[in-house]
Motif scaffolding. Structure first.
Motif, PDB file in Angstrom:
ATOM      1  N   LYS A 195      52.129 -76.508 -30.526  1.00  0.00           N
ATOM      2  CA  LYS A 195      51.062 -76.558 -31.525  1.00  0.00           C
ATOM      3  C   LYS A 195      51.367 -75.647 -32.712  1.00  0.00           C
ATOM      4  O   LYS A 195      51.088 -75.985 -33.867  1.00  0.00           O
ATOM      5  CB  LYS A 195      49.736 -76.161 -30.882  1.00  0.00           C
ATOM      6  CG  LYS A 195      48.566 -76.069 -31.851  1.00  0.00           C
ATOM      7  CD  LYS A 195      47.309 -75.620 -31.140  1.00  0.00           C
ATOM      8  CE  LYS A 195      46.151 -75.436 -32.127  1.00  0.00           C
ATOM      9  NZ  LYS A 195      44.914 -75.000 -31.437  1.00  0.00           N
ATOM     10  N   GLU A 196      51.952 -74.492 -32.443  1.00  0.00           N
ATOM     11  CA  GLU A 196      52.230 -73.517 -33.497  1.00  0.00           C
ATOM     12  C   GLU A 196      53.289 -74.008 -34.480  1.00  0.00           C
ATOM     13  O   GLU A 196      53.450 -73.436 -35.567  1.00  0.00           O
ATOM     14  CB  GLU A 196      52.696 -72.194 -32.884  1.00  0.00           C
ATOM     15  CG  GLU A 196      51.645 -71.470 -32.056  1.00  0.00           C
ATOM     16  CD  GLU A 196      51.414 -72.108 -30.691  1.00  0.00           C
ATOM     17  OE1 GLU A 196      52.304 -72.862 -30.237  1.00  0.00           O
ATOM     18  OE2 GLU A 196      50.347 -71.867 -30.090  1.00  0.00           O
ATOM     19  N   ASN A 197      54.017 -75.075 -34.109  1.00  0.00           N
ATOM     20  CA  ASN A 197      55.111 -75.570 -34.949  1.00  0.00           C
ATOM     21  C   ASN A 197      54.682 -76.631 -35.952  1.00  0.00           C
ATOM     22  O   ASN A 197      55.516 -77.126 -36.717  1.00  0.00           O
ATOM     23  CB  ASN A 197      56.228 -76.159 -34.075  1.00  0.00           C
ATOM     24  CG  ASN A 197      56.784 -75.175 -33.078  1.00  0.00           C
ATOM     25  OD1 ASN A 197      56.877 -75.473 -31.900  1.00  0.00           O
ATOM     26  ND2 ASN A 197      57.158 -73.989 -33.538  1.00  0.00           N
ATOM     27  N   ILE A 198      53.393 -77.007 -35.964  1.00  0.00           N
ATOM     28  CA  ILE A 198      52.970 -78.110 -36.828  1.00  0.00           C
ATOM     29  C   ILE A 198      51.744 -77.743 -37.656  1.00  0.00           C
ATOM     30  O   ILE A 198      50.980 -76.839 -37.311  1.00  0.00           O
ATOM     31  CB  ILE A 198      52.673 -79.386 -36.013  1.00  0.00           C
ATOM     32  CG1 ILE A 198      51.621 -79.110 -34.936  1.00  0.00           C
ATOM     33  CG2 ILE A 198      53.944 -79.963 -35.419  1.00  0.00           C
ATOM     34  CD1 ILE A 198      51.199 -80.348 -34.176  1.00  0.00           C
ATOM     35  N   LEU A 199      51.574 -78.459 -38.763  1.00  0.00           N
ATOM     36  CA  LEU A 199      50.429 -78.315 -39.658  1.00  0.00           C
ATOM     37  C   LEU A 199      49.937 -79.701 -40.050  1.00  0.00           C
ATOM     38  O   LEU A 199      50.697 -80.671 -40.014  1.00  0.00           O
ATOM     39  CB  LEU A 199      50.828 -77.585 -40.943  1.00  0.00           C
ATOM     40  CG  LEU A 199      51.136 -76.095 -40.901  1.00  0.00           C
ATOM     41  CD1 LEU A 199      51.791 -75.693 -42.221  1.00  0.00           C
ATOM     42  CD2 LEU A 199      49.857 -75.300 -40.689  1.00  0.00           C
ATOM     43  N   VAL A 200      48.674 -79.789 -40.448  1.00  0.00           N
ATOM     44  CA  VAL A 200      48.141 -81.021 -41.024  1.00  0.00           C
ATOM     45  C   VAL A 200      48.005 -80.823 -42.529  1.00  0.00           C
ATOM     46  O   VAL A 200      47.396 -79.854 -42.980  1.00  0.00           O
ATOM     47  CB  VAL A 200      46.761 -81.379 -40.429  1.00  0.00           C
ATOM     48  CG1 VAL A 200      46.156 -82.570 -41.170  1.00  0.00           C
ATOM     49  CG2 VAL A 200      46.889 -81.708 -38.955  1.00  0.00           C
ATOM     50  N   ASP A 201      48.600 -81.730 -43.302  1.00  0.00           N
ATOM     51  CA  ASP A 201      48.483 -81.678 -44.754  1.00  0.00           C
ATOM     52  C   ASP A 201      47.959 -83.020 -45.252  1.00  0.00           C
ATOM     53  O   ASP A 201      48.038 -84.031 -44.544  1.00  0.00           O
ATOM     54  CB  ASP A 201      49.841 -81.372 -45.392  1.00  0.00           C
ATOM     55  CG  ASP A 201      49.723 -81.041 -46.877  1.00  0.00           C
ATOM     56  OD1 ASP A 201      48.700 -80.451 -47.269  1.00  0.00           O
ATOM     57  OD2 ASP A 201      50.643 -81.380 -47.640  1.00  0.00           O
ATOM     58  N   ALA A 202      47.412 -83.034 -46.455  1.00  0.00           N
ATOM     59  CA  ALA A 202      46.897 -84.264 -47.061  1.00  0.00           C
ATOM     60  C   ALA A 202      47.587 -84.487 -48.398  1.00  0.00           C
ATOM     61  O   ALA A 202      47.750 -83.552 -49.181  1.00  0.00           O
ATOM     62  CB  ALA A 202      45.386 -84.171 -47.255  1.00  0.00           C
ATOM     63  N   ILE A 203      48.001 -85.717 -48.645  1.00  0.00           N
ATOM     64  CA  ILE A 203      48.718 -86.044 -49.875  1.00  0.00           C
ATOM     65  C   ILE A 203      47.735 -86.134 -51.035  1.00  0.00           C
ATOM     66  O   ILE A 203      46.760 -86.881 -50.989  1.00  0.00           O
ATOM     67  CB  ILE A 203      49.499 -87.360 -49.717  1.00  0.00           C
ATOM     68  CG1 ILE A 203      50.476 -87.246 -48.543  1.00  0.00           C
ATOM     69  CG2 ILE A 203      50.240 -87.697 -51.005  1.00  0.00           C
ATOM     70  CD1 ILE A 203      51.458 -86.098 -48.655  1.00  0.00           C
ATOM     71  N   GLN A 204      48.018 -85.368 -52.096  1.00  0.00           N
ATOM     72  CA  GLN A 204      47.085 -85.219 -53.215  1.00  0.00           C
ATOM     73  C   GLN A 204      47.319 -86.213 -54.349  1.00  0.00           C
ATOM     74  O   GLN A 204      46.452 -86.393 -55.203  1.00  0.00           O
ATOM     75  CB  GLN A 204      47.225 -83.803 -53.792  1.00  0.00           C
ATOM     76  CG  GLN A 204      47.101 -82.698 -52.774  1.00  0.00           C
ATOM     77  CD  GLN A 204      45.734 -82.068 -52.784  1.00  0.00           C
ATOM     78  OE1 GLN A 204      45.010 -82.138 -53.762  1.00  0.00           O
ATOM     79  NE2 GLN A 204      45.365 -81.454 -51.691  1.00  0.00           N
ATOM     80  N   ASP A 205      48.515 -86.819 -54.395  1.00  0.00           N
ATOM     81  CA  ASP A 205      48.826 -87.694 -55.519  1.00  0.00           C
ATOM     82  C   ASP A 205      49.779 -88.790 -55.062  1.00  0.00           C
ATOM     83  O   ASP A 205      50.078 -88.911 -53.876  1.00  0.00           O
ATOM     84  CB  ASP A 205      49.446 -86.889 -56.676  1.00  0.00           C
ATOM     85  CG  ASP A 205      50.684 -86.112 -56.243  1.00  0.00           C
ATOM     86  OD1 ASP A 205      51.377 -86.560 -55.297  1.00  0.00           O
ATOM     87  OD2 ASP A 205      50.976 -85.060 -56.839  1.00  0.00           O
ATOM     88  N   ASN A 206      50.234 -89.590 -56.007  1.00  0.00           N
ATOM     89  CA  ASN A 206      51.157 -90.687 -55.694  1.00  0.00           C
ATOM     90  C   ASN A 206      52.576 -90.398 -56.167  1.00  0.00           C
ATOM     91  O   ASN A 206      53.356 -91.321 -56.410  1.00  0.00           O
ATOM     92  CB  ASN A 206      50.653 -91.993 -56.318  1.00  0.00           C
ATOM     93  CG  ASN A 206      49.413 -92.509 -55.618  1.00  0.00           C
ATOM     94  OD1 ASN A 206      49.358 -92.573 -54.390  1.00  0.00           O
ATOM     95  ND2 ASN A 206      48.393 -92.875 -56.391  1.00  0.00           N
ATOM     96  N   ALA A 207      52.901 -89.121 -56.286  1.00  0.00           N
ATOM     97  CA  ALA A 207      54.225 -88.747 -56.779  1.00  0.00           C
ATOM     98  C   ALA A 207      55.344 -89.189 -55.840  1.00  0.00           C
ATOM     99  O   ALA A 207      56.471 -89.408 -56.280  1.00  0.00           O
ATOM    100  CB  ALA A 207      54.300 -87.238 -56.994  1.00  0.00           C
ATOM    101  N   MET A 208      55.042 -89.318 -54.539  1.00  0.00           N
ATOM    102  CA  MET A 208      56.077 -89.697 -53.581  1.00  0.00           C
ATOM    103  C   MET A 208      55.932 -91.145 -53.113  1.00  0.00           C
ATOM    104  O   MET A 208      56.520 -91.545 -52.107  1.00  0.00           O
ATOM    105  CB  MET A 208      56.041 -88.754 -52.377  1.00  0.00           C
ATOM    106  CG  MET A 208      56.355 -87.307 -52.713  1.00  0.00           C
ATOM    107  SD  MET A 208      57.946 -87.087 -53.539  1.00  0.00           S
ATOM    108  CE  MET A 208      59.071 -87.540 -52.220  1.00  0.00           C
ATOM    109  N   ALA A 209      55.125 -91.933 -53.849  1.00  0.00           N
ATOM    110  CA  ALA A 209      54.972 -93.352 -53.514  1.00  0.00           C
ATOM    111  C   ALA A 209      56.306 -94.073 -53.715  1.00  0.00           C
ATOM    112  O   ALA A 209      57.070 -93.728 -54.617  1.00  0.00           O
ATOM    113  CB  ALA A 209      53.892 -93.973 -54.403  1.00  0.00           C
TER     114      ALA A 209
END
Length: 227
Positions: free
Chosen positions: A123-137
């Motif tokens: 569990k300590e090795n992971i994070l939850v992130d949310a994509i804020q834009d479409n820069a990596m589309a």
């Protein structure tokens, strides 16, 4: 033995879909299941008909969808278990960007302990992130949820080219390509270069950012209209 296990996986997928129809009181076609987990109807049908074998990550997604353990679906055990218990799933920490977008990891974004162990993670090795834009589309689009594998030992001096989760000093996070150039500068750039800019920084200037890690999983929730 492996051939028999593949046949069991296909059989269990068929039976679980039938059982889900009974439990939900509605039809669940192969196309609808595929859309619910982000794959095509033909791909899912191939799983059920033993034409194609699901990957470990796909096994975990399907197990979560059908509320059984990955070990059961992969035919390593006959015990179905349940994906709802705290003993089987963990809730990763969220980045500030994920919190701003009101992402709740306790439900759809929790992750099974079995999957982590398969990859040698905790569990300590992971994070939850949310994509804020479409820069990596099209790889990542705004609203996607990303499980980030922490990489605390990464050094800019030996950083390989890749997509990284980068944290600013204000706590906001971004997914971008990062490349260390031969002249020692660091290029941070998007996949969608038509609408988003690249920046080139000195190693000293790049220290204002923290590289949190790399992509472990991407969760793209389907629209209800598609199911």
């Amino acid at each position: 033995m492996k051939k028999n296990r593949d046949a069991i996986v296909a059989y269990r997928l068929r039976e679980l879909r039938k059982q889900k129809e009974i439990d939900d009181g509605r039809p669940w076609t192969a196309d609808q299941v595929g859309k619910a987990i982000g794959i095509g109807q033909s791909t899912y049908s191939n799983y059920e008909n033993e034409i194609r074998k699901p990957s470990l990550d796909r096994i975990e997604e399907l197990a979560a969808f059908y509320k059984v353990t990955p070990s059961y679906l992969a035919a390593f055990t006959d015990h179905k278990g349940s994906t709802g218990g705290d003993a089987l799933h963990v809730t990763p920490m969220m980045t500030e960007s994920a919190k701003e977008m009101c992402i709740n990891p306790s439900g759809d974004y929790s992750i099974s302990i079995e999957l982590l162990e398969m990859h040698g993670l905790r569990k300590e090795n992971i994070l939850v992130d949310a994509i804020q834009d479409n820069a990596m589309a099209p790889h990542l689009i705004k609203g996607d949820v990303v499980i980030v594998k922490r990489e605390p030992n990464l050094s800019i001096e030996t950083l390989p080219l890749g997509i990284y989760c980068i944290k600013e000093q204000n706590g906001r996070t971004w997914m971008r390509w990062v490349k260390r150039e031969i002249n020692g500068t660091v290029k941070v750039y998007p996949e969608n270069s038509t609408h988003y800019d690249s920046i080139t920084l000195s190693e000293e200037d790049f220290k204002q950012f923290t590289i949190l890690g790399t992509i472990f999983r991407v969760i793209r929730k389907p629209k209800f209209d598609d199911i």
